[in-house]
Design a protein around this motif. Structure first.
Motif, PDB file in Angstrom:
ATOM      1  N   LYS A   1       0.820  -1.207   0.000  1.00 27.80           N
ATOM      2  CA  LYS A   1       0.000   0.000   0.000  1.00 27.80           C
ATOM      3  C   LYS A   1       0.857   1.262   0.000  1.00 27.80           C
ATOM      4  O   LYS A   1       2.009   1.251   0.447  1.00 27.80           O
ATOM      5  CB  LYS A   1      -0.896   0.013   1.239  1.00 27.80           C
ATOM      6  CG  LYS A   1      -2.188  -0.773   1.100  1.00 27.80           C
ATOM      7  CD  LYS A   1      -3.058  -0.537   2.329  1.00 27.80           C
ATOM      8  CE  LYS A   1      -4.407  -1.234   2.181  1.00 27.80           C
ATOM      9  NZ  LYS A   1      -5.276  -0.960   3.360  1.00 27.80           N
TER      10      LYS A   1
ATOM     11  N   ALA B   1      -7.691   1.584  -2.418  1.00 28.71           N
ATOM     12  CA  ALA B   1      -6.389   2.045  -1.920  1.00 28.71           C
ATOM     13  C   ALA B   1      -5.367   1.911  -3.029  1.00 28.71           C
ATOM     14  O   ALA B   1      -5.489   1.055  -3.913  1.00 28.71           O
ATOM     15  CB  ALA B   1      -5.962   1.235  -0.698  1.00 28.71           C
TER      16      ALA B   1
ATOM     17  N   TYR C   1      -1.781   0.861  -4.456  1.00 28.88           N
ATOM     18  CA  TYR C   1      -0.702  -0.091  -4.222  1.00 28.88           C
ATOM     19  C   TYR C   1       0.421   0.193  -5.223  1.00 28.88           C
ATOM     20  O   TYR C   1       0.172   0.641  -6.339  1.00 28.88           O
ATOM     21  CB  TYR C   1      -1.173  -1.535  -4.417  1.00 28.88           C
ATOM     22  CG  TYR C   1      -2.003  -2.086  -3.279  1.00 28.88           C
ATOM     23  CD1 TYR C   1      -1.476  -3.034  -2.411  1.00 28.88           C
ATOM     24  CD2 TYR C   1      -3.324  -1.687  -3.087  1.00 28.88           C
ATOM     25  CE1 TYR C   1      -2.234  -3.563  -1.375  1.00 28.88           C
ATOM     26  CE2 TYR C   1      -4.096  -2.193  -2.061  1.00 28.88           C
ATOM     27  CZ  TYR C   1      -3.544  -3.134  -1.203  1.00 28.88           C
ATOM     28  OH  TYR C   1      -4.295  -3.652  -0.182  1.00 28.88           O
TER      29      TYR C   1
END
Length: 583
Positions: free
Chosen positions: A244, A270, A272
């Motif tokens: 992440k 999110a 990455y």
């Protein structure tokens, strides 16, 4: 002596820089509308970048060479001229790249030009006094290549002409001979000829495809690497390929290294990123539980594949790729353990490099730069620890004052290959940054939480680059223990195929990398084929060998031993492999 050598090097740089101006003048004679960019001296020669109306041919290089020789013979003086910015821009009003260079000159810096009669260039110098100091028989134009202006892929692609120049024809001749040897050893050519690896632009540049023969060698390297790490007190870890954004923000990579990272991918709302380094993952393992001083040191190693976005123009076979496996390790220790750990990791690094046949090894110590993190006393202690370790090993070393990374001092180990080229491989690097960023602690003997010392360490650098260096060092003729096929079994005719298969199975059962050539080719053709693939041992089997349950060995270098009893040959093989003999 060192001063004389330095003066000789400075002299050679002036010769090469002056030759680049001569070349630019010759090119402008041929192409008056050409745009000229930059033309510095570099190791072993010089180059100049041009924006030309068409691509150059080999015949063009011949003509440029003849024009350069004529310019040299005209005994033109190199005159330095200082002008205002306005004057410089007026003089180069038709040269867009020179205009941009003039705009980039700091306001407090003077603008200097060099004139050689029919040609004037924006330049700081220095140069030789006159073209008569240049030897017309001591230079050679080597090749052309594409080069983005200022190295940015969004800028125009220019034509770069590479050349070499020396003070006398003998040095030129010796250098060209070395270039021929380098060409013979080029790992890209050998990789194709020996069927070791390939690249596929359509599937992604800078990404390596390992073929079975190359994978065999790589596996031998990695197995030795793993065995020696376990034997020397390391533990292996495996970590993910992506993390992440938080991980890379905390480590500082997104702040300092983002341009060299692959673009983010969104998953579960999110961002990455593919990992460019393994260290943050090893830190996460450390943070998984509390640690006492009694637990340390931790020595964690990983053959971890990382991804870095190298510019397309910088990619170079196995030596500069976008996806590679770093032979990484991180050591977490107390301040009291630091000296012993550094001494041991340097000893281990030297052992590994020497195991692969590298004996000429030098060290370079890089110290604290002006901008750095970490307490000065930690820097001093770490730097002194590195210095003591180098001196204890008796290595010759240089010091790069202020050349350390902002997060810690380091040692770089450089080897010389079979033809004298220097390669930087091992690195031992302190890090005062990431333990702070990730709030790493251990409980010391006084019950107080303290920061551990963190040491990054790569022995081979990366498997890909090390493989390329090793391939060129041995010119493809790997020593017996590394060769993809150690033995080729060659029956002199098909009636001996049965015995050849028995020998094949016996060697396979002993862990030998062996294959049988039972094709319809004649025996001499089979031997030539094995030699072409640089197989160390060829076992020629005929009637005498079958009756005596023996083998006749023809070695890669042409030597031969006849009638060796099979079990004795197997014992000899194991001994030579175990002691890492070339054959």
């Amino acid at each position: 002596m060192a001063k004389n050598k330095e003066n000789a090097n400075e002299r050679l740089d002036r010769v090469r820089h002056s030759m680049s101006h001569v070349m630019a003048e010759a090119v402008l004679q041929m192409f008056p509308s050409a745009q000229i960019a930059i033309g510095p001296a570099i190791d072993n020669g010089f180059y100049y970048d041009f924006d030309l109306p068409r691509a150059l041919t080999p015949e063009d290089l011949d003509e440029i060479t003849e024009r350069m020789k004529q310019i040299i013979k005209e005994d033109k003086e190199f005159k330095r001229i200082v002008v205002s910015r306005d004057e410089a821009k007026k003089m180069f009003s038709d040269q867009i790249y020179k205009q941009e260079l003039i705009d980039a000159i700091p306001a407090d810096e003077e603008v200097s030009l060099y004139n050689q009669g029919g040609f004037t260039d924006l330049c700081r110098g220095p140069h030789v006094e006159s073209t008569k100091e240049l030897n017309p028989e001591a230079f050679k134009l080597l090749n052309t290549a594409g080069a983005y202006w200022r190295g940015k892929e969004t800028n125009p692609m220019l034509t770069r002409i590479y050349a070499t120049a020396w003070t006398n024809p003998k040095d030129l001749r010796l250098y060209l001979q070395k270039l021929e040897e380098i060409e013979k050893r080029d790992h890209r050519r050998l990789g194709k000829e020996l069927d070791l690896f390939s690249f596929h632009e359509e599937a992604g540049p800078g990404l390596v495809y390992w073929h079975p023969r190359g994978a065999r060698i790589r596996m031998a390297i990695e197995n030795f690497w793993k065995d020696q790490h376990y034997a020397n007190g390391y533990e292996m870890v495996y970590t993910p390929h992506v993390g992440k954004a938080w991980l890379w923000e905390t480590s500082g990579h997104l702040g300092f290294y983002k341009e060299s990272m692959y673009s983010s991918m969104e998953m579960d709302k999110a961002d990455y990123y593919a990992k460019p380094m393994n260290c943050p993952f090893h830190i996460m393992i450390y943070r998984n539980s509390k640690h006492s001083y009694r637990d340390l040191p931790f020595r964690w190693a990983e053959l971890g594949t990382v991804y870095r976005y190298e510019k397309a123009g910088a990619l170079h076979g196995l030596l500069r790729v976008r996806g590679f496996t770093q032979d990484d390790a991180h050591i977490f220790c107390t301040p009291e353990q630091m000296d012993a750990e550094i001494r041991e990791v340097l000893r281990f690094s030297l052992f590994m490099l020497r195991s692969f046949g590298f004996e000429e090894i030098g060290a370079y110590l890089s110290t604290r730069p002006e901008k750095s993190v970490g307490e000065p006393q930690r820097w001093d202690a770490a730097t002194e620890s590195l210095r003591k370790a180098i001196e204890a090993e008796g290595l010759e070393y240089g010091v790069d004052e202020g050349g350390g990374a902002f997060y810690g001092p380091k040692i770089d180990l450089k080897i010389k290959d079979a033809i004298g080229r220097e390669w930087q491989l091992s690195t031992i690097q302190f890090d005062f940054n990431e333990p702070e960023r990730f709030n790493m602690t251990f409980v010391d003997s006084d019950g107080v939480e303290k920061r551990p010392y963190m040491i990054h360490r790569a022995l081979l650098g990366s498997i890909e680059r090390f493989f390329g260096v090793l391939l060129e060092h041995y010119a493809g003729a790997f020593p017996l223990w590394l060769a993809p096929e150690q033995v080729c079994v060659i029956p002199v005719s098909e009636i001996f195929n049965g015995y050849a298969n028995e020998v094949l199975q016996e060697l396979k059962s002993q862990g030998i990398r062996v294959y049988l050539d039972d094709s319809d080719d004649r025996m001499n053709a089979k031997i030539r084929n094995a030699q072409k693939m640089k197989v160390p041992h060829m076992l020629v089997l005929g009637e005498r060998e079958q009756e005596a349950r023996a083998v006749s060995v023809r070695y890669r270098d042409g030597k031969q031993e006849n009638g060796i009893e099979l079990s004795a040959y197997v014992s000899m093989l194991h001994e030579r492999i175990g002691t890492k003999q070339s054959l």
